[in-house]
Write an enzyme that holds these catalytic residues in place. Sequence first.
Site, PDB file in Angstrom:
ATOM      1  N   HIS A  22       0.824  -1.221   0.000  1.00 16.04           N
ATOM      2  CA  HIS A  22       0.000   0.000   0.000  1.00 16.04           C
ATOM      3  C   HIS A  22       0.854   1.266   0.000  1.00 16.04           C
ATOM      4  O   HIS A  22       0.366   2.329  -0.365  1.00 16.04           O
ATOM      5  CB  HIS A  22      -1.025  -0.005   1.137  1.00 16.04           C
ATOM      6  CG  HIS A  22      -0.507   0.304   2.495  1.00 16.04           C
ATOM      7  ND1 HIS A  22      -0.244  -0.672   3.434  1.00 16.04           N
ATOM      8  CD2 HIS A  22      -0.230   1.485   3.105  1.00 16.04           C
ATOM      9  CE1 HIS A  22       0.173  -0.101   4.550  1.00 16.04           C
ATOM     10  NE2 HIS A  22       0.197   1.215   4.382  1.00 16.04           N
ATOM     11  N   ASP A  55       0.066  -7.571   1.550  1.00 21.19           N
ATOM     12  CA  ASP A  55       0.466  -6.158   1.624  1.00 21.19           C
ATOM     13  C   ASP A  55       1.978  -5.985   1.749  1.00 21.19           C
ATOM     14  O   ASP A  55       2.471  -5.247   2.593  1.00 21.19           O
ATOM     15  CB  ASP A  55      -0.255  -5.447   2.770  1.00 21.19           C
ATOM     16  CG  ASP A  55      -0.140  -3.926   2.683  1.00 21.19           C
ATOM     17  OD1 ASP A  55       0.171  -3.418   1.583  1.00 21.19           O
ATOM     18  OD2 ASP A  55      -0.341  -3.260   3.709  1.00 21.19           O
ATOM     19  N   GLY A 131       3.198   6.661   7.893  1.00 22.42           N
ATOM     20  CA  GLY A 131       4.630   6.753   7.614  1.00 22.42           C
ATOM     21  C   GLY A 131       5.411   5.606   8.238  1.00 22.42           C
ATOM     22  O   GLY A 131       6.499   5.274   7.803  1.00 22.42           O
ATOM     23  N   ASN A 132       4.840   4.958   9.269  1.00 22.46           N
ATOM     24  CA  ASN A 132       5.468   3.769   9.853  1.00 22.46           C
ATOM     25  C   ASN A 132       5.244   2.535   8.976  1.00 22.46           C
ATOM     26  O   ASN A 132       5.988   1.558   9.083  1.00 22.46           O
ATOM     27  CB  ASN A 132       4.905   3.447  11.238  1.00 22.46           C
ATOM     28  CG  ASN A 132       5.582   4.201  12.352  1.00 22.46           C
ATOM     29  OD1 ASN A 132       4.954   5.030  12.991  1.00 22.46           O
ATOM     30  ND2 ASN A 132       6.851   3.923  12.599  1.00 22.46           N
ATOM     31  N   SER A 133       4.233   2.573   8.116  1.00 21.79           N
ATOM     32  CA  SER A 133       3.926   1.419   7.269  1.00 21.79           C
ATOM     33  C   SER A 133       5.158   0.962   6.510  1.00 21.79           C
ATOM     34  O   SER A 133       5.873   1.767   5.927  1.00 21.79           O
ATOM     35  CB  SER A 133       2.835   1.772   6.258  1.00 21.79           C
ATOM     36  OG  SER A 133       1.624   2.017   6.897  1.00 21.79           O
TER      37      SER A 133
END
Length: 182
Positions: A22, A55, A131-133
């Site tokens: 994503h 993902d 932003g941690n993704s």
Amino acid sequence: RILATGSGIAISPDGYIVTNNHVIEGGNLIEVQGTRGGQRMVYRAVVMINDEINDLAILKIDDWSFKTLPPIPYTIKTIVSEVGEKVYTLGYPLAATMGESLKLTDGVISAQKGFKGDVSTYQVTVPVHPGNSGGPLFDMKGNLISIIKAKHSQAESATYAIKTRNVLNLIELLPEKIVMPE
């Protein structure tokens, strides 16, 4: 114009990086940013393989100025971690307001299964933000155990992270063998 930002982790000195699908989905220009010797480096990258269901995406730095990354200082743990185990994540949350420096947060594994009993993820108490993704989740010994995926919108302390077994499955499907961290 930046449409999305996220975190990632290098899995090979050859410039292979794991992040979430994503984070890169729909992107026509992907850049990887990091620092070396205090110097900010930005490289173009290409998607080598992605997995929409889990993902995940593996990128490769594809830039004329890229030589190599330093040796990878961790191993990828393949056995399931225990509930209550202390964990840490590194990432770049909310860079526009929190700054572009690397952030460390910690917590514990609160369940060996994720959202609605998903066996491919852990539920952890690590606080995360946009932003941690795609960032790494490490155990106390510095082993990579999962990749941050998302937080539960209705449960303050529930974050989900994709187990490394899924990362290894994706690595096996790459068109070329890569040097894995030891």
